[in-house]
Structure formats: structure tokens, C-alpha cells
Design a protein around this motif. Structure first.
Motif, mmCIF file in Angstrom:
data_model
loop_
_atom_site.group_PDB
_atom_site.id
_atom_site.type_symbol
_atom_site.label_atom_id
_atom_site.label_comp_id
_atom_site.label_asym_id
_atom_site.label_seq_id
_atom_site.Cartn_x
_atom_site.Cartn_y
_atom_site.Cartn_z
ATOM 1 N N UNK A 172 0.830 -1.196 0.000
ATOM 2 C CA UNK A 172 0.000 0.000 0.000
ATOM 3 C C UNK A 172 0.870 1.253 0.000
ATOM 4 N N UNK A 173 0.960 1.894 -1.134
ATOM 5 C CA UNK A 173 1.670 3.179 -1.176
ATOM 6 C C UNK A 173 0.804 4.288 -0.615
ATOM 7 N N UNK A 174 -0.510 4.199 -0.830
ATOM 8 C CA UNK A 174 -1.437 5.204 -0.312
ATOM 9 C C UNK A 174 -2.504 4.526 0.526
ATOM 10 N N UNK A 175 -2.753 5.049 1.709
ATOM 11 C CA UNK A 175 -3.793 4.544 2.597
ATOM 12 C C UNK A 175 -4.556 5.727 3.180
ATOM 13 N N UNK A 222 3.192 7.180 0.683
ATOM 14 C CA UNK A 222 4.592 6.902 1.002
ATOM 15 C C UNK A 222 5.508 7.593 -0.004
ATOM 16 N N UNK A 223 6.590 8.146 0.509
ATOM 17 C CA UNK A 223 7.612 8.775 -0.334
ATOM 18 C C UNK A 223 8.873 7.929 -0.248
ATOM 19 N N UNK A 224 9.328 7.388 -1.373
ATOM 20 C CA UNK A 224 10.529 6.559 -1.381
ATOM 21 C C UNK A 224 10.196 5.095 -1.611
ATOM 22 N N UNK A 225 11.066 4.196 -1.103
ATOM 23 C CA UNK A 225 10.919 2.762 -1.316
ATOM 24 C C UNK A 225 9.781 2.155 -0.520
ATOM 25 N N UNK A 226 9.638 0.818 -0.660
ATOM 26 C CA UNK A 226 8.522 0.112 -0.044
ATOM 27 C C UNK A 226 8.537 0.182 1.481
ATOM 28 N N UNK A 227 9.721 0.349 2.076
ATOM 29 C CA UNK A 227 9.805 0.409 3.538
ATOM 30 C C UNK A 227 10.178 1.800 4.023
ATOM 31 N N UNK A 229 10.068 5.234 5.748
ATOM 32 C CA UNK A 229 9.275 5.744 6.867
ATOM 33 C C UNK A 229 8.690 7.118 6.612
ATOM 34 N N UNK A 230 8.977 7.718 5.460
ATOM 35 C CA UNK A 230 8.562 9.093 5.172
ATOM 36 C C UNK A 230 7.346 9.076 4.251
ATOM 37 N N UNK A 231 6.401 9.941 4.540
ATOM 38 C CA UNK A 231 5.212 10.024 3.710
ATOM 39 C C UNK A 231 4.594 11.407 3.745
ATOM 40 N N UNK A 232 3.607 11.619 2.876
ATOM 41 C CA UNK A 232 2.871 12.876 2.797
ATOM 42 C C UNK A 232 1.434 12.614 3.239
ATOM 43 N N UNK A 233 0.938 13.461 4.164
ATOM 44 C CA UNK A 233 -0.411 13.313 4.702
ATOM 45 C C UNK A 233 -1.248 14.533 4.335
ATOM 46 N N UNK A 234 -2.452 14.286 3.820
ATOM 47 C CA UNK A 234 -3.345 15.383 3.449
ATOM 48 C C UNK A 234 -4.772 14.867 3.466
ATOM 49 N N UNK A 235 -5.734 15.781 3.528
ATOM 50 C CA UNK A 235 -7.130 15.357 3.492
ATOM 51 C C UNK A 235 -8.060 16.426 4.027
ATOM 52 N N UNK A 236 -9.352 16.334 3.740
ATOM 53 C CA UNK A 236 -10.321 17.331 4.212
ATOM 54 C C UNK A 236 -10.640 17.139 5.695
ATOM 55 N N UNK A 237 -10.640 18.242 6.447
ATOM 56 C CA UNK A 237 -10.973 18.228 7.871
ATOM 57 C C UNK A 237 -12.065 19.257 8.153
#
Length: 383
Positions: A172-175, A222-227, A229-237
Motif C-alpha cells: 500500500x503506497x497510499x492509505x 509513502x515517499x521513497x521505497x517500499x519500507x 518511513x517518510x510520507x505525505x499526509x493530506x485530506x479534508x478536515x
């Protein structure tokens, strides 16, 4: 090792062919609960194959054993090398031969769990699909022994759980997560408001009554390889801010100015607050660390947000002649419509805290108290 494994599968092919012929009549009239085949190799290693029933045993002939033998030897060698350079005592690798070469009746999944080599033992567990397993053990003299069956030890069960978590992380690259924040509001950087009649009352808040509620959806990419630890978080609140005044004061909008006024008519306010609702879009860079079993540990996020005020209102609650009275009035109260600021989160495991700072003023310039809003509290869901 390749020669031993090749011997194993060749013997298995021969034994399975004979077993299918010899037991054809018996299998048609009864179900075999458990079959075992024991093979002794010239190097004194013993191979044991245990199956639950004859149908499971017959499935072995569907595999392309020549191709599988070479692949399995390569996988085990790779697992052993990985274990020697790993920082943990146990490493689990997964391979998918059937996806690499579809249509050749290869196992869907091979899971190999290996331990770092010590002076006494180096053990490698190999799982073919979820049915057949091979355990390869090397003693201090370099002799290898093989055991095939269903892994039931605590280490094997833990390895299976670790493998499942790792597979879910990698695929899962995006969850997405539902987010619920509960916290408090405070006014900071407040300056005295000067009105035509003089300095206005300061907006002092009751901290416990100035509540903040936020909920929405967070999408994690997820940003980078399959493991990584860095990612981008966004969404409506959607956020709700309450600003409850301390003392016997109330929010009043007069002559285009919102200010705090002390009550002089004898009423004693139990609650006197200004409330707002807004829709926001946060964007944060997130770091999610995990332990050796791929469970979430330390997490931290930082970024900004933009938003728009949907609605605002005031509420009063007081007692008159023994009766409780409530008043509510909707209006803009000269509050800023467009919102922006910075926010962050920090947590460990299932506990996460948040903080949010509105860089815009709460009210329009010279139309209300000159102050910014800080919200902070606990994130109940979404970590």
C-alpha cells in the motif's frame, strides 16, 4: 545446499509417484488424516514431510520441482546473507515465484525466516504458500538438516505475523484513516483593542470551556521505497472552535466591532462563548518509525493548512428567577473568513498529540480583538 535440496525434491517426486499408485484403491474408500514421509540423505540429514490428508499430499506433484529447486536454493542463500548483515537476530523475506513466472505451477508465496548465524546453530525456515514448510538447520560442524511441515512454534507464529505486517506495508503506497482530534483553544499575541469609547475589555478565555473538535480523512502517501518511513499526509478536515469567556462577560457586535463587554444587568453567566466552524485542508510531511516486528513506534508530522470559515455564533447560558435561560445568535462577528497556519503531531504507538497555530488573526483588522488562535490536544483516531 542446492544438491541436498535437489535430492530432496527428486526423492519426493519419486515417492509421490509411487504413493499415488500404491494407495489409489485405499484413498477412494477412506480419508487419510495424516501422512508422513521420512527421507534419509547421505550426509545424515533427515527430511520429514507431514501433510494433513492425501489430497494435500497429491498437490505436491503440481509443482515444477526442477525449477523450484533452483529458486529455493537461491532464496535461502539470499536469506542467509541478509541475516548476517541485519541488525536483528531474525529476518523474514518473501518471494512470489508464481508472479515472476506465471503458468508454471510455482508456489504463490515462499516466506523465509532466518536467524543470524551463531557458533551452535543457524536456522532457516521456508514456507511454501501456507501449506508446506521447510526448516533448514546448520549445526556447528556445517551439517544441514531439513524438516518439512507446518510451523507451530512461537518463533514461526511471530514470523508469520511479521510477514503479514510487512506485506501490508509494502503493498500500500497510499492509505487513508479517519481522524478525530479533541483539544482546547487559547488566544495568543493578543493586543489591546482601542474603540471610539476607549480601550476594550481583554478577551480572557476559560481554558477548560474553550474546546476544539476536529474530524476528517487523512490520506497517507509513502515517499521513497517500499519500507520508507517518510510520507505525505493530506485530506479534508472539519473543525469546531469554541472561545468561552471567563468572568461575567459576553461577546457583543456593535458598530461593526466585536468586543468583550462586562454584563451590567445583574445576570450571572454560566456560559458565554463564541463558536465557529470551518473546513480545512492540512498537508504534512510525516515520519513513521517501526520496530523489528514492523509495529508502529515513534511518529512525527509537520506542515501547514488552509481553510475557510463556514459559520459563527454566540451562546449565552444564565439563570433568571430560578429558570435557566439560553440564547443563541448567528452572525459573522467580524471574523476572518480565510484561515491558514501551521500544525504538527508527535506520538508513540497508539498515542498521538497535535498542535495547531492559526497565523491569521481571529478577527478582521480593527474589528475585534487582535489575537491568533492556538489549538492543542489528543488525536484519538488516525494515528
Amino acid at each position: 545446499m542446492q544438491r541436498a535440496i535437489l535430492t530432496f525434491f527428486l526423492l519426493m517426486a519419486a515417492l509421490l509417484g509411487g504413493l499415488n499408485t500404491a494407495q489409489a484403491g485405499g484413498l477412494s474408500t477412506r480419508t487419510v488424516q495424516k501422512d508422513t514421509i521420512v527421507v534419509r540423505l547421505p550426509n545424515q540429514a533427515t527430511i520429514t514431510l507431514t501433510v494433513r490428508d492425501a489430497a494435500q499430499l497429491r498437490q505436491m506433484k503440481n509443482y515444477q520441482l526442477d525449477s523450484l529447486t533452483s529458486r529455493l536454493a537461491t532464496y535461502i542463500l539470499q536469506a542467509e546473507k541478509t541475516a548476517q548483515s541485519a541488525t536483528t537476530d531474525q529476518v523474514t523475506l518473501q518471494f512470489y515465484p508464481d508472479k515472476d513466472q506465471p503458468g508454471k505451477n510455482l508456489p504463490e508465496q515462499i516466506r523465509i525466516t532466518t536467524r543470524r548465524k551463531s557458533a551452535h546453530n543457524n536456522r532457516v525456515d521456508v514456507m511454501l504458500n501456507k501449506t508446506f514448510g521447510v526448516t533448514v538447520t546448520t549445526d556447528e560442524n556445517g551439517s544441514k538438516s531439513y524438516n518439512t511441515g507446518e510451523g507451530t512454534s512461537r518463533e514461526e507464529r511471530q514470523a508469520k505475523r511479521d510477514s503479514t505486517r510487512l506485506r501490508n506495508i509494502e503493498k500500500k503506497r497510499t492509505s487513508s484513516d479517519f481522524v478525530l482530534d479533541l483539544g482546547l483553544n487559547a488566544l495568543v499575541n493578543q493586543k489591546a483593542l482601542v474603540t471610539p469609547t476607549g480601550p476594550a475589555e481583554r478577551a480572557d478565555l476559560r481554558t477548560e470551556g474553550s474546546r476544539y473538535i476536529n474530524f476528517g480523512l487523512d490520506y497517507h502517501t509513502r515517499i521513497g521505497g517500499k519500507r520508507s518511513p517518510v510520507g505525505l499526509t493530506f485530506g479534508p478536515h472539519f473543525a469546531f472552535n469554541n472561545f468561552m469567556l471567563s468572568g461575567n462577560n459576553k461577546w457583543v457586535n456593535q458598530a461593526g466591532i466585536t468586543q468583550v463587554v462586562r454584563e451590567t444587568d445583574g445576570r450571572q453567566y454560566q456560559k458565554s462563548k463564541l463558536g465557529t466552524s470551518s473546513v480545512n485542508l492540512p498537508v504534512m510531511l510525516r515520519l513513521q518509525l517501526r520496530d523489528k516486528h514492523f509495529k508502529n513506534t515513534f511518529a512525527m508530522g509537520a506542515g501547514g493548512f488552509v481553510g475557510y470559515r463556514i459559520k459563527s455564533w454566540t451562546k449565552l447560558k444564565y439563570t433568571t428567577d430560578g429558570n435557566t435561560e439560553k440564547q443563541k445568535e448567528d452572525g459573522s462577528y467580524n471574523m476572518e473568513d480565510f484561515l491558514y497556519g501551521v500544525q504538527g503531531t508527535i506520538g508513540y504507538g497508539g498515542l498521538e498529540l497535535f498542535a495547531k497555530y492559526n497565523m491569521n488573526n481571529l478577527f478582521r483588522e480593527n474589528a475585534g480583538p487582535d489575537a491568533q488562535v492556538v489549538s492543542f490536544g489528543l488525536r484519538l483516531f488516525g494515528n
